[in-house]
Design a protein around this motif. Sequence first.
Motif, short mmCIF file in Angstrom:
data_model
loop_
_atom_site.label_atom_id
_atom_site.label_comp_id
_atom_site.label_asym_id
_atom_site.label_seq_id
_atom_site.Cartn_x
_atom_site.Cartn_y
_atom_site.Cartn_z
N PHE A 108 0.81 -1.21 0.00
CA PHE A 108 0.00 0.00 0.00
C PHE A 108 0.85 1.27 0.00
CE2 PHE A 108 -2.78 -3.14 2.10
CZ PHE A 108 -3.87 -3.06 1.24
N LEU A 109 0.39 2.25 -0.78
CA LEU A 109 1.01 3.57 -0.74
C LEU A 109 0.72 4.25 0.59
CD1 LEU A 109 2.52 5.88 -2.19
CD2 LEU A 109 0.31 6.60 -3.12
N TYR A 110 -0.52 4.12 1.05
CA TYR A 110 -0.93 4.70 2.33
C TYR A 110 -1.08 3.57 3.34
CZ TYR A 110 -1.86 8.58 -0.81
OH TYR A 110 -1.74 9.56 -1.77
N ALA A 111 0.02 2.95 3.67
CA ALA A 111 0.01 1.73 4.48
C ALA A 111 -0.47 1.98 5.90
CB ALA A 111 1.40 1.11 4.50
N SER A 112 -0.17 3.14 6.47
CA SER A 112 -0.51 3.39 7.88
C SER A 112 -2.01 3.43 8.13
CB SER A 112 0.13 4.70 8.35
OG SER A 112 -0.41 5.81 7.66
N GLU A 151 -11.83 -4.23 0.11
CA GLU A 151 -11.90 -3.15 -0.86
C GLU A 151 -10.53 -2.50 -1.05
OE1 GLU A 151 -16.59 -1.96 -0.16
OE2 GLU A 151 -15.06 -0.42 0.15
N LEU A 152 -10.16 -2.28 -2.31
CA LEU A 152 -8.88 -1.67 -2.67
C LEU A 152 -9.10 -0.46 -3.57
CD1 LEU A 152 -6.91 -4.93 -3.60
CD2 LEU A 152 -6.63 -3.57 -1.50
N TYR A 153 -8.24 0.53 -3.39
CA TYR A 153 -8.23 1.72 -4.24
C TYR A 153 -6.94 1.74 -5.05
CZ TYR A 153 -7.03 6.61 -5.28
OH TYR A 153 -6.60 7.77 -5.88
N ASP A 154 -7.05 2.08 -6.33
CA ASP A 154 -5.90 2.13 -7.23
C ASP A 154 -5.15 0.80 -7.20
OD1 ASP A 154 -4.26 3.31 -9.13
OD2 ASP A 154 -2.89 4.16 -7.63
N ALA A 155 -5.90 -0.27 -7.38
CA ALA A 155 -5.34 -1.62 -7.32
C ALA A 155 -4.72 -2.03 -8.65
CB ALA A 155 -6.43 -2.61 -6.93
N ARG A 156 -3.51 -2.56 -8.57
CA ARG A 156 -2.77 -2.95 -9.78
C ARG A 156 -2.00 -4.24 -9.53
NH1 ARG A 156 -2.60 1.62 -13.06
NH2 ARG A 156 -3.35 3.50 -11.99
N THR A 165 -0.39 -4.10 -5.88
CA THR A 165 -0.15 -2.84 -5.19
C THR A 165 -1.47 -2.08 -5.16
OG1 THR A 165 0.42 -1.59 -7.19
CG2 THR A 165 2.22 -2.72 -6.04
N ALA A 166 -1.61 -1.16 -4.22
CA ALA A 166 -2.82 -0.35 -4.12
C ALA A 166 -2.52 0.93 -3.37
CB ALA A 166 -3.94 -1.12 -3.41
N GLY A 167 -3.33 1.94 -3.62
CA GLY A 167 -3.18 3.18 -2.85
C GLY A 167 -3.55 2.95 -1.41
N SER A 168 -4.69 2.30 -1.19
CA SER A 168 -5.16 2.01 0.17
C SER A 168 -6.10 0.82 0.11
CB SER A 168 -5.87 3.23 0.76
OG SER A 168 -6.91 3.68 -0.10
#
Length: 333
Positions: A108-112, A151-156, A165-168
């Motif tokens: 995740f890009l926004y892992a926290s 649920e995933l955002y910007d999933a690739r 990978t995903a944004g969040s």
Amino acid sequence: MAHRRRTRISSSAAALVVALGGLAVLSASAGAVGVAGAPTCEVALATSVWRTPITTLPVATDSSRLIAAIGATTGLHPDFGSGLWDGEPIGIPYNTVPATQRKVHVSFLYASESDRVGYPVPRHPRIEGGAASTGDRHVLVVDRATCTDYELYDARPVAHSANWTAGSGAVFNLRSNALRPAGWTSADAAGLAILPGLVRPEEVAAGVIDHAIRVTVPATNTAFLWPARHEAGVRNAALPPMGLRLRLKASVNISGFAKMDRIILQALKTYGMIIADNGSAWYLSGVPSASWNNDQLHQLGAIVGSDFQVVNESCLEVSPNSAQASLARCAHG
């Protein structure tokens, strides 16, 4: 962290297949419609804020100002339909999988603010906008055995790997009213689950939508209202916050609309809509399906911003695990 969704201007020229306009309209007492592919799962508990009627809630004191900020003369727009637009399916799809579905690792890009667990993403999942999309690329997966919503955002997908990978990302138990920690995002900017707010063809086919609908607006401020958990805006108090609840005015005459539209509009009167992301004004979220009649859906554009009002649902937070239990308190301020 702010999610930015791609603005899409849809056209009634998209392919039409099966019209839902001839469906009978059932009463709201017909009950929830299970998720297609996971029929024992509902998108939210009957006691959740998503499924709490808001017809008796008071109008917010700043309703007119907030409606004007979103767009008082801008028409309602279904951001879902049949066929393709710009080569992409129209709407946010979801996937259902068995309990045996292998879970993949997601970076995740926004892992926290993400749930860092395995996600049961199938090998070729349905992705918002399609596999080649450059948009929000939401991936929703429901485990039909446990009614768990991933649920995933910007999933690739990662090339030559089972990983993604995903944004969040966020995981929701559809049999619970639990919210994310305050300040946390999800796959949606407001930190809410996406699935409960989608217009689904199976519920329109049954004649009733018994939940609030996800909606986007052009800009939001740096605030969020319960049940939202996260903001993604700019410091401007004139703009609406994430989580804002709106409803279609009871005085709006919907009798002249096609039956599928009346089902959607009645839901907007009874349950309203919740601001969940930044995007185009009054864009309602739904599932892509060959069942939609795009021409009929686009008739919803005759409903404009001034036909809505902001409601004050703060009293529902008194009993967050059973929003409907708070309705009686709401009437007494």
